[in-house]
Scaffold this motif. Structure first.
Motif, PDB file in Angstrom:
ATOM      1  N   ARG A 242      60.958  42.569  29.206  1.00 45.42           N
ATOM      2  CA  ARG A 242      60.461  43.935  29.373  1.00 45.42           C
ATOM      3  C   ARG A 242      59.007  43.978  29.815  1.00 45.42           C
ATOM      4  NH1 ARG A 242      64.699  47.587  29.492  1.00 45.42           N
ATOM      5  NH2 ARG A 242      66.424  46.403  28.577  1.00 45.42           N
ATOM      6  N   VAL A 243      58.330  42.849  29.718  1.00 47.32           N
ATOM      7  CA  VAL A 243      56.956  42.745  30.209  1.00 47.32           C
ATOM      8  C   VAL A 243      56.821  41.432  30.962  1.00 47.32           C
ATOM      9  CG1 VAL A 243      55.924  44.139  28.372  1.00 47.32           C
ATOM     10  CG2 VAL A 243      56.107  41.661  28.083  1.00 47.32           C
ATOM     11  N   MET A 244      55.818  41.371  31.815  1.00 45.10           N
ATOM     12  CA  MET A 244      55.489  40.139  32.521  1.00 45.10           C
ATOM     13  C   MET A 244      54.024  39.805  32.266  1.00 45.10           C
ATOM     14  SD  MET A 244      55.875  39.060  36.533  1.00 45.10           S
ATOM     15  CE  MET A 244      55.074  40.541  37.109  1.00 45.10           C
ATOM     16  N   PRO A 245      53.729  38.574  31.856  1.00 49.74           N
ATOM     17  CA  PRO A 245      52.327  38.199  31.709  1.00 49.74           C
ATOM     18  C   PRO A 245      51.639  38.140  33.066  1.00 49.74           C
ATOM     19  CG  PRO A 245      53.743  36.296  31.351  1.00 49.74           C
ATOM     20  CD  PRO A 245      54.647  37.490  31.477  1.00 49.74           C
ATOM     21  N   VAL A 246      50.462  38.720  33.137  1.00 49.70           N
ATOM     22  CA  VAL A 246      49.665  38.724  34.363  1.00 49.70           C
ATOM     23  C   VAL A 246      48.267  38.249  33.998  1.00 49.70           C
ATOM     24  CG1 VAL A 246      48.724  40.122  36.243  1.00 49.70           C
ATOM     25  CG2 VAL A 246      51.003  40.622  35.335  1.00 49.70           C
ATOM     26  N   ALA A 247      47.780  37.265  34.728  1.00 46.01           N
ATOM     27  CA  ALA A 247      46.450  36.727  34.446  1.00 46.01           C
ATOM     28  C   ALA A 247      45.397  37.477  35.249  1.00 46.01           C
ATOM     29  CB  ALA A 247      46.396  35.240  34.800  1.00 46.01           C
ATOM     30  N   THR A 248      44.282  37.742  34.598  1.00 45.08           N
ATOM     31  CA  THR A 248      43.112  38.275  35.279  1.00 45.08           C
ATOM     32  C   THR A 248      41.911  37.430  34.857  1.00 45.08           C
ATOM     33  OG1 THR A 248      41.785  40.262  35.745  1.00 45.08           O
ATOM     34  CG2 THR A 248      42.629  39.997  33.510  1.00 45.08           C
ATOM     35  N   GLN A 249      40.901  37.365  35.704  1.00 47.42           N
ATOM     36  CA  GLN A 249      39.806  36.434  35.491  1.00 47.42           C
ATOM     37  C   GLN A 249      38.476  37.183  35.349  1.00 47.42           C
ATOM     38  OE1 GLN A 249      42.135  35.721  38.310  1.00 47.42           O
ATOM     39  NE2 GLN A 249      43.230  34.920  36.531  1.00 47.42           N
ATOM     40  N   VAL A 250      37.561  36.595  34.601  1.00 41.24           N
ATOM     41  CA  VAL A 250      36.224  37.151  34.385  1.00 41.24           C
ATOM     42  C   VAL A 250      35.219  36.009  34.453  1.00 41.24           C
ATOM     43  CG1 VAL A 250      34.762  38.577  32.907  1.00 41.24           C
ATOM     44  CG2 VAL A 250      37.254  38.820  32.772  1.00 41.24           C
ATOM     45  N   MET A 251      34.050  36.298  34.970  1.00 38.42           N
ATOM     46  CA  MET A 251      32.969  35.321  34.910  1.00 38.42           C
ATOM     47  C   MET A 251      31.681  36.034  34.516  1.00 38.42           C
ATOM     48  SD  MET A 251      32.440  34.416  38.943  1.00 38.42           S
ATOM     49  CE  MET A 251      31.762  35.619  40.111  1.00 38.42           C
ATOM     50  N   ALA A 252      30.776  35.278  33.903  1.00 41.27           N
ATOM     51  CA  ALA A 252      29.496  35.800  33.443  1.00 41.27           C
ATOM     52  C   ALA A 252      28.380  35.046  34.134  1.00 41.27           C
ATOM     53  CB  ALA A 252      29.371  35.666  31.930  1.00 41.27           C
ATOM     54  N   THR A 253      27.455  35.780  34.727  1.00 40.54           N
ATOM     55  CA  THR A 253      26.321  35.146  35.383  1.00 40.54           C
ATOM     56  C   THR A 253      25.337  34.616  34.349  1.00 40.54           C
ATOM     57  OG1 THR A 253      24.911  37.110  35.485  1.00 40.54           O
ATOM     58  CG2 THR A 253      26.538  36.837  37.249  1.00 40.54           C
ATOM     59  N   GLU A 254      24.376  33.869  34.842  1.00 41.75           N
ATOM     60  CA  GLU A 254      23.224  33.545  34.026  1.00 41.75           C
ATOM     61  C   GLU A 254      22.515  34.844  33.636  1.00 41.75           C
ATOM     62  OE1 GLU A 254      19.905  31.860  36.330  1.00 41.75           O
ATOM     63  OE2 GLU A 254      21.096  32.302  38.132  1.00 41.75           O
TER      64      GLU A 254
ATOM     65  N   GLY B  29      38.229  40.376  37.953  1.00 41.01           N
ATOM     66  CA  GLY B  29      39.171  40.791  38.988  1.00 41.01           C
ATOM     67  C   GLY B  29      40.240  39.734  39.162  1.00 41.01           C
ATOM     68  N   GLY B  30      40.955  39.854  40.242  1.00 40.49           N
ATOM     69  CA  GLY B  30      42.004  38.870  40.487  1.00 40.49           C
ATOM     70  C   GLY B  30      43.229  39.144  39.642  1.00 40.49           C
ATOM     71  N   THR B  31      44.378  38.893  40.179  1.00 42.91           N
ATOM     72  CA  THR B  31      45.629  39.073  39.457  1.00 42.91           C
ATOM     73  C   THR B  31      46.564  37.937  39.835  1.00 42.91           C
ATOM     74  OG1 THR B  31      45.418  41.484  39.413  1.00 42.91           O
ATOM     75  CG2 THR B  31      47.621  40.579  39.103  1.00 42.91           C
ATOM     76  N   VAL B  32      47.115  37.276  38.823  1.00 37.96           N
ATOM     77  CA  VAL B  32      48.089  36.214  39.058  1.00 37.96           C
ATOM     78  C   VAL B  32      49.336  36.555  38.262  1.00 37.96           C
ATOM     79  CG1 VAL B  32      48.579  33.753  38.946  1.00 37.96           C
ATOM     80  CG2 VAL B  32      46.223  34.533  39.337  1.00 37.96           C
ATOM     81  N   TYR B  33      50.390  36.978  38.955  1.00 35.81           N
ATOM     82  CA  TYR B  33      51.626  37.333  38.279  1.00 35.81           C
ATOM     83  C   TYR B  33      52.272  36.086  37.685  1.00 35.81           C
ATOM     84  CZ  TYR B  33      51.144  41.853  40.536  1.00 35.81           C
ATOM     85  OH  TYR B  33      50.671  43.075  40.941  1.00 35.81           O
ATOM     86  N   GLY B  34      52.744  36.235  36.459  1.00 33.05           N
ATOM     87  CA  GLY B  34      53.324  35.106  35.756  1.00 33.05           C
ATOM     88  C   GLY B  34      52.372  34.488  34.765  1.00 33.05           C
ATOM     89  N   GLY B  35      51.070  34.781  34.890  1.00 33.34           N
ATOM     90  CA  GLY B  35      50.120  34.379  33.875  1.00 33.34           C
ATOM     91  C   GLY B  35      49.543  32.991  34.003  1.00 33.34           C
ATOM     92  N   THR B  36      49.456  32.437  35.205  1.00 26.01           N
ATOM     93  CA  THR B  36      48.830  31.133  35.374  1.00 26.01           C
ATOM     94  C   THR B  36      47.350  31.299  35.689  1.00 26.01           C
ATOM     95  OG1 THR B  36      49.445  31.085  37.715  1.00 26.01           O
ATOM     96  CG2 THR B  36      50.954  30.043  36.161  1.00 26.01           C
ATOM     97  N   THR B  37      46.585  30.254  35.395  1.00 26.80           N
ATOM     98  CA  THR B  37      45.144  30.283  35.594  1.00 26.80           C
ATOM     99  C   THR B  37      44.788  29.636  36.928  1.00 26.80           C
ATOM    100  OG1 THR B  37      44.746  30.158  33.222  1.00 26.80           O
ATOM    101  CG2 THR B  37      42.932  29.520  34.659  1.00 26.80           C
ATOM    102  N   PRO B  38      43.993  30.295  37.774  1.00 25.70           N
ATOM    103  CA  PRO B  38      43.577  29.682  39.043  1.00 25.70           C
ATOM    104  C   PRO B  38      42.809  28.385  38.804  1.00 25.70           C
ATOM    105  CG  PRO B  38      43.039  32.018  39.005  1.00 25.70           C
ATOM    106  CD  PRO B  38      43.457  31.656  37.615  1.00 25.70           C
ATOM    107  N   ALA B  39      42.900  27.476  39.753  1.00 25.43           N
ATOM    108  CA  ALA B  39      42.217  26.192  39.615  1.00 25.43           C
ATOM    109  C   ALA B  39      40.705  26.364  39.597  1.00 25.43           C
ATOM    110  CB  ALA B  39      42.636  25.254  40.743  1.00 25.43           C
TER     111      ALA B  39
END
Length: 435
Positions: A258-270, A309-319
């Motif tokens: 009933r749901v699909m895991p979707v990965a989103t990414q965040v980064m923090a600057t100095e 930002g960014g969206t990865v359907y299925g919930g995997t982490t970008p390299a």
């Protein structure tokens, strides 16, 4: 973070995020061992589970939270930290799909989640860097007109404190050439989500609630005496609430598709110079743009730009998360094109096919809530209050969500990701060619 949330090794550490690095100290909570009896057992120590447990504890219920890893380990401790009111689908869509009664019910609750958070922060003295103000930023006139329609819709349900922004006034919130205008929601805002979760956990314990960490649930038994089973023990309760969301895995087969895991990414600057931070985002609001694959960002309390930002359907982490997000950061603020990135992480949210939260009951004594589709910080807190109301016999508002039809993703587990990617490509293509 594990690349497959259903193949975690337990316990797992927090994601290597800015939030984990700046989290307040938290006690070492026990794992579940032996047999425990309580009134309500909540599966999941993220915002859904914590909000539900706290709402019930405030009503005098005896509660126990069972968490596979640590409080706030999943999306609740690694999201963008933005209080975004409303749902992932506008209320006019809700009305077209489900009728005017459903739209009125959901519309009346659309801003309540953020209000619950503010109430909790004030009542329990939770230190989580809460700031007011959230901006939806339009990159073109079509998006700006859609925001004007959203304002009219929200105001028709009694939600005010909204302000349209033109090309000049939006610079008070994001000093970039990127936007033609936007919408300021004065009841939106942003915060440190992991510290909010830790504060809510402490509030639950102050009301005699129990929290068990490092206790992945292996089975939920319903019936006359519902029981939550872990490898080390079991909790018998009058009522169970399932709040695993994107990290529930195979624990409840009826909810899995009933749901699909979707990965989103965040980064923090100095850390940026205080003057730089004030120049880039003078008002201190958080911002998200109106693209289908949107960017979202805000300034932290110590003057770092947190950009997601960014969206990865299925919930995997970008390299390489930084390589994925840096071009978007540079497009927004060219002067930060080469800024050092101190933290970069990924996390999964749960997407429903309808983009509307999925709440309901598996049995008369087993409730669930998940699928906030990117609006989880606020909607989880609304859901926790609604579930507590329903368990207390006040079902009307919970049933407004439970009555909405939810669908499994087409194509089964094998094809749901490529089909979702195809749909995403369609919407992104429409944006690029101006539709």
């Amino acid at each position: 973070m594990s690349r497959n949330p259903n193949k975690q090794s337990f316990p797992a550490p927090h994601a290597p995020s800015y939030y984990a690095a700046t989290a307040h100290p938290a006690p070492q909570r026990p794992s579940l061992a032996g047999a425990v009896r309580t009134q309500v057992c909540i599966v999941g120590g993220g915002f859904s589970g914590l909000a539900t447990a706290l709402s019930l504890a405030e009503r005098g219920y005896e509660v126990a939270v069972v968490e596979a890893n640590q409080v706030g380990w999943g999306a609740s401790g690694r999201n963008g930290g933005q209080l975004v009111n409303g749902y992932s689908r506008d209320l006019d869509v809700v009305e077209r799909r489900y009728g005017s009664a459903a739209a009125r019910a959901l519309g009346a609750m659309a801003f309540e989640g953020a209000a619950v958070i503010r109430e909790r922060v004030a009542r329990y003295g939770i230190d989580c860097d809460l700031r007011d103000g959230g901006v939806f930023a339009a990159l073109n006139e079509r998006q700006l007109n859609e925001l004007k329609t959203r304002v009219t819709s929200w105001q028709s349900y009694g939600h005010d404190e909204l302000q349209m922004l033109d090309e000049n006034s939006i610079r008070e919130h994001s000093n970039t050439d990127l936007y033609v205008g936007g919408l300021l929601d004065k009841r939106g805002g942003h915060l440190h989500p992991l510290n909010l979760a830790l504060g809510e956990a402490a509030a639950i314990e102050s009301l005699s609630g129990a929290i068990y960490e490092r206790s992945p649930v292996i089975r939920i038994e319903s019936g006359a005496q519902p029981t939550v089973h872990t490898a080390g023990g079991q909790v018998r309760a009058d009522t169970i609430v399932v709040c695993g969301n994107a990290y529930l895995g195979k624990t409840v087969p009826a909810l899995r598709d009933r749901v699909m895991p979707v990965a989103t990414q965040v980064m923090a600057t100095e850390r940026l110079a205080e003057a730089t931070a004030a120049r880039l985002m003078p008002a201190g609001s958080c911002v998200e743009d109106c693209n289908y694959m949107l960017d979202y960002y805000r300034m932290s309390a110590d003057h770092r730009l947190l950009f997601g930002g960014g969206t990865v359907y299925g919930g995997t982490t970008p390299a390489d998360i930084e390589a994925k997000l840096r071009p978007h950061l540079a497009r927004t603020f060219p002067e930060l094109a080469d800024v050092r990135i101190d933290y970069a992480w990924s996390g999964n949210f749960a997407l429903t096919l309808t983009r509307i939260p999925h709440m309901g009951e598996l049995e008369n004594n087993v409730f669930f809530s998940h699928g906030y589709s990117g609006h989880g910080v606020t909607t989880t807190h609304l859901a926790g209050r609604l579930i507590a109301e329903a368990i207390s016999g006040e079902r009307e508002r919970f049933d407004a969500f439970a009555a909405l039809k939810n669908y499994a993703f087409p194509g089964g587990r094998l094809f749901r990701v490529p089909l979702s990617v195809l749909g995403s490509w369609y919407y992104q293509t429409r944006e690029k060619i101006g539709f």
